[in-house]
Scaffold this motif. Sequence first.
Motif, PDB file in Angstrom:
ATOM      1  N   GLN A  98       0.871  -1.164   0.000  1.00  0.00           N
ATOM      2  CA  GLN A  98       0.000   0.000   0.000  1.00  0.00           C
ATOM      3  C   GLN A  98       0.913   1.221   0.000  1.00  0.00           C
ATOM      4  N   LEU A  99       0.934   1.932  -1.113  1.00  0.00           N
ATOM      5  CA  LEU A  99       1.823   3.088  -1.240  1.00  0.00           C
ATOM      6  C   LEU A  99       1.054   4.372  -0.966  1.00  0.00           C
ATOM      7  N   SER A 100       1.644   5.257  -0.189  1.00  0.00           N
ATOM      8  CA  SER A 100       0.952   6.503   0.113  1.00  0.00           C
ATOM      9  C   SER A 100       1.148   7.484  -1.030  1.00  0.00           C
ATOM     10  N   VAL A 101       0.137   8.299  -1.201  1.00  0.00           N
ATOM     11  CA  VAL A 101       0.084   9.243  -2.316  1.00  0.00           C
ATOM     12  C   VAL A 101      -0.173  10.617  -1.714  1.00  0.00           C
ATOM     13  N   GLU A 102       0.616  11.594  -2.127  1.00  0.00           N
ATOM     14  CA  GLU A 102       0.394  12.939  -1.600  1.00  0.00           C
ATOM     15  C   GLU A 102      -0.086  13.820  -2.733  1.00  0.00           C
ATOM     16  N   GLU A 103      -1.333  13.646  -3.072  1.00  0.00           N
ATOM     17  CA  GLU A 103      -1.896  14.363  -4.209  1.00  0.00           C
ATOM     18  C   GLU A 103      -3.235  14.933  -3.773  1.00  0.00           C
ATOM     19  N   GLN A 104      -3.454  16.185  -4.110  1.00  0.00           N
ATOM     20  CA  GLN A 104      -4.723  16.814  -3.761  1.00  0.00           C
ATOM     21  C   GLN A 104      -5.888  15.990  -4.309  1.00  0.00           C
ATOM     22  N   GLY A 105      -6.886  15.793  -3.481  1.00  0.00           N
ATOM     23  CA  GLY A 105      -8.055  15.041  -3.950  1.00  0.00           C
ATOM     24  C   GLY A 105      -7.959  13.552  -3.697  1.00  0.00           C
ATOM     25  N   THR A 106      -6.824  13.075  -3.180  1.00  0.00           N
ATOM     26  CA  THR A 106      -6.738  11.673  -2.789  1.00  0.00           C
ATOM     27  C   THR A 106      -6.596  11.589  -1.280  1.00  0.00           C
ATOM     28  N   GLU A 152     -13.520   6.711  -3.148  1.00  0.00           N
ATOM     29  CA  GLU A 152     -12.749   7.814  -2.575  1.00  0.00           C
ATOM     30  C   GLU A 152     -13.391   9.124  -3.019  1.00  0.00           C
ATOM     31  N   THR A 153     -13.466  10.077  -2.109  1.00  0.00           N
ATOM     32  CA  THR A 153     -14.046  11.384  -2.439  1.00  0.00           C
ATOM     33  C   THR A 153     -13.075  12.462  -1.961  1.00  0.00           C
ATOM     34  N   ALA A 154     -13.366  13.708  -2.257  1.00  0.00           N
ATOM     35  CA  ALA A 154     -12.467  14.784  -1.819  1.00  0.00           C
ATOM     36  C   ALA A 154     -12.407  14.796  -0.294  1.00  0.00           C
ATOM     37  N   GLY A 155     -11.254  14.484   0.254  1.00  0.00           N
ATOM     38  CA  GLY A 155     -11.076  14.509   1.703  1.00  0.00           C
ATOM     39  C   GLY A 155     -11.830  13.430   2.452  1.00  0.00           C
ATOM     40  N   GLY A 156     -12.248  12.400   1.758  1.00  0.00           N
ATOM     41  CA  GLY A 156     -12.982  11.367   2.478  1.00  0.00           C
ATOM     42  C   GLY A 156     -13.180  10.129   1.652  1.00  0.00           C
ATOM     43  N   MET A 157     -14.010   9.261   2.168  1.00  0.00           N
ATOM     44  CA  MET A 157     -14.380   8.061   1.419  1.00  0.00           C
ATOM     45  C   MET A 157     -15.793   7.643   1.778  1.00  0.00           C
ATOM     46  N   LEU A 158     -16.450   7.027   0.810  1.00  0.00           N
ATOM     47  CA  LEU A 158     -17.778   6.455   1.038  1.00  0.00           C
ATOM     48  C   LEU A 158     -17.628   4.943   1.146  1.00  0.00           C
ATOM     49  N   ASN A 159     -18.402   4.343   2.048  1.00  0.00           N
ATOM     50  CA  ASN A 159     -18.435   2.878   2.050  1.00  0.00           C
ATOM     51  C   ASN A 159     -19.859   2.405   2.179  1.00  0.00           C
ATOM     52  N   CYS A 160     -20.125   1.232   1.608  1.00  0.00           N
ATOM     53  CA  CYS A 160     -21.423   0.579   1.811  1.00  0.00           C
ATOM     54  C   CYS A 160     -21.198  -0.898   2.088  1.00  0.00           C
ATOM     55  N   VAL A 161     -20.302  -1.170   3.045  1.00  0.00           N
ATOM     56  CA  VAL A 161     -19.968  -2.562   3.374  1.00  0.00           C
ATOM     57  C   VAL A 161     -21.229  -3.323   3.806  1.00  0.00           C
ATOM     58  N   HIS A 195     -10.566  -2.627  -5.860  1.00  0.00           N
ATOM     59  CA  HIS A 195     -10.272  -1.395  -5.127  1.00  0.00           C
ATOM     60  C   HIS A 195     -10.243  -1.692  -3.632  1.00  0.00           C
ATOM     61  N   MET A 196      -9.324  -1.055  -2.934  1.00  0.00           N
ATOM     62  CA  MET A 196      -9.144  -1.315  -1.503  1.00  0.00           C
ATOM     63  C   MET A 196      -9.095  -0.007  -0.731  1.00  0.00           C
TER      64      MET A 196
END
Lengths: 256, 302
Positions: A41-49, B62-71, A218-219
């Motif tokens: 699992q590689l960290s990413v420093e990108e706006q929006g991630t 993945e969303t801007a500054g967050g994440m959605l899940n529906c586990v 996707h994880m």
Amino acid sequence: MKRILDLRITAVERTSQTSVLLRAAAAEGALPECRPGQFAQLSVEEQGTLLRRPISIHEARDGEILFLVQEVGRGSRWLARRRAGDVVNAVLPLGHGFTCQGLGRGERVLLVGGGVGVAPLLMLGRWWREQGVEPTYLLGGRSKDHLLRLDAFREVGRVEVTTEDGSLGERGFVTDHSLLRQEEFSLIQTCGPTPMMKSVARYARQRGVPCEVSLENHMACGVGACLCCVTADREGHNRCVCTEGPVFPAELIMND
Amino acid sequence: MANLNVKIGNLELRNPVMTASGTFGYGLEFQDFVDLSELGGIIVKGTTLAPREGNPYPRMAETAGGMLNCVGLQNKGVDYFCHHIYPELRGLATNVIVNVSGSSPEDYAECARRIGELEDIPAIELNISCPNVKQGGMAFGVTAQGAATVVKAVRAAYPKTLIVKLSPNVTDITEIARAAEGEGADAVSLINTLMGMAIDAERRRRVLSIGTGGLSGPAVKPVALRMVYQVAQAVGIPVVGLGGIMTASDAVEFLLAGATAVEVGTANFIDPAVSTKIVRGIDEYLARHGFSSVTEIIGQLE
């Protein structure tokens, strides 16, 4: 043991218009032992991630670790823009990899890869070869420009190729290749697009050959905590890809 | 080192940092990264009376500054937990709290009763706020009457510390918190995820298998902080704050807003060792500001 550690990028080589090879080493100390089919699992420093990106381990030996990164979104594009000297944080090694022992000398293993799915097969082939099992690679792509690192694979084993446009090797999909009609294998291991793996699994089942497939769902966490990455098995039970996989016996999760 | 001990009902925590349900597995998954004995507690995956497969893949966006899940509360059921998972958790040197969910008050109560028989589980967190299941889950958490009904049933079946986890997907969260308090909850925890949606424009499709999911991560922190602040004013029982805590500074903000303890969730995915870093960071904050105990900052906004 799984670890969180900084990797220092030592070299970046372009492998196609949309992919790069990252070479890296532990910024401090030693790399933990990694097995074929495991991922980081590689960290990413990108706006929006926000989340790390699960990237297959292409090779890990002699203190060096290699990743093949296909640029598909913001995270992977950020990774592909790294330069020698940059530091990328990693959690590794993760997941349950390929079977890489149990075949006798002289037995034959077929490693089938498509697109960037060829990544884990390099290290896997080397492990087999070191045990006296000669790996045969069957690698497919849309055109010759989509076949990644053929020279590196040729150093490990025999390489057969298919391209959809016929620009290299036999024309068609991997499952159209003539070697599948002419040769016998004790084990088939595959990683690539799902339709490709499904047809490889179907071929293996018809031939009665054991087959393993590696998924790239996707994880989020990568360590079995969130259960976002699941795949349904043949009985409809959801299996956690990041810990039970990413490599599964084909018959467990594919039946069509 | 400052005194970091806090108390939630009869539950004593060595520090106010716990890990949020569904983000830390059963704790065992993180033992390579953190010394679990450094945590105030771990809240393990949502457990239901019967096994649940959860929702189909894809379950995450993945969303801007967050994440959605529906586990959707995938778990092997309370019997499996008691017989196969609990024995592995008994040796852990931290408080192990079980998040309990259900689809009827009777289910919740029976699941809680079974967990109550486990000597080394000192508390449960009652999940009346999961946005990803069709029946039960959040349905009970969005009305004061629904919350009261479930909390009452569980309270009658469960004598140990009962924390009720609240949904932010409501008009007035303080009403729900007061209803839980009125039926005997020892504490409330908030917020669960905010309901959201993601769309893939290129494919013109919903990203998540069931269309909607719960939003977590730094994007929700201001909402969580506001709700913790409001609820802390409205109830007399302890409040456990969560929602987008990524750093010790975030955790301190929740304590200042009135939370007695906090839960770290989505941040565990980005840095599996973050929870213990947050414990150390809170200690550093207290030292830097001259406090000798964490309780001195709870709800202490100037």
